[in-house]
Design a protein around this motif. Structure first.
Motif: not given
Length: 183
Positions: A55-59
């Motif tokens: 999720e952090r990589m996506m953000r």
């Protein structure tokens, strides 16, 4: 042909992963938030990570594409595509239509988009053979019509349905020398 990445695209259970294996190129290892299954190796089968990491990589805009399946995230990092763009060798990957479009935008003609087509009935039969239940099959084939329509954007489409997977494999094997991948 100056291809760096062969992108396989098509509906669920159309034969993309099977044909990717037939082509025999190193594949780009994708990411997942699910735990490894018995025998799976981190960095070989998938990059296994916590959901929060993905999720952090996506953000942070570090993912080419992501999807959720059965409560787990799956995706491709932009870094893996950028490495291929920098001359990281000829590779292959299975992507959905939006991921394939982004790969084409990043790599231009160095991305060969190979569409894999099979009838809905053939895809359903393959999913049944894998042990999927009716709800799983419905979920996996919910986007079938859109996936088939998106094949129009591919450079080459091979038909793998109704017993044509072997013939599709012959076509994919014939591509190897054209891509500089040997026999």
């Amino acid at each position: 042909m100056n291809v760096s990445l062969v992108v396989f695209q098509g509906p669920s259970a159309s034969g993309k992963t099977t044909l990717q294996a037939v082509l025999g190129l190193p594949r780009i290892v994708t990411w997942t938030s699910r735990a490894p299954r018995e025998g799976e190796i981190d960095g070989v089968d998938y990059h296994f990570a916590e959901r929060e990491t993905l999720e952090r990589m996506m953000r942070e805009g570090r993912m080419l594409e992501t999807s959720e399946y059965r409560g787990h995230l799956y995706g491709t990092s932009l870094a893996s595509i950028e490495e291929t763009a920098r001359g990281g060798g000829l590779r292959s990957i299975v992507l959905d239509p939006s991921g394939a479009r982004v790969a084409r935008e990043l790599l231009g003609e160095r991305a060969l988009l190979l569409g894999v087509s099979a009838s809905r009935a053939e895809c359903e039969a393959r999913l049944l053979a894998r042990g999927s239940d009716a709800a799983q099959i419905a979920a996996r084939l919910a986007g079938y019509d859109e996936e088939i329509a998106a094949l129009e954007g591919c450079d080459l489409i091979v038909r793998s349905g109704e017993g044509g997977l072997e013939r599709a494999g012959e076509i994919v094997r014939a591509l190897r020398p054209l891509l500089g991948a040997g026999d």
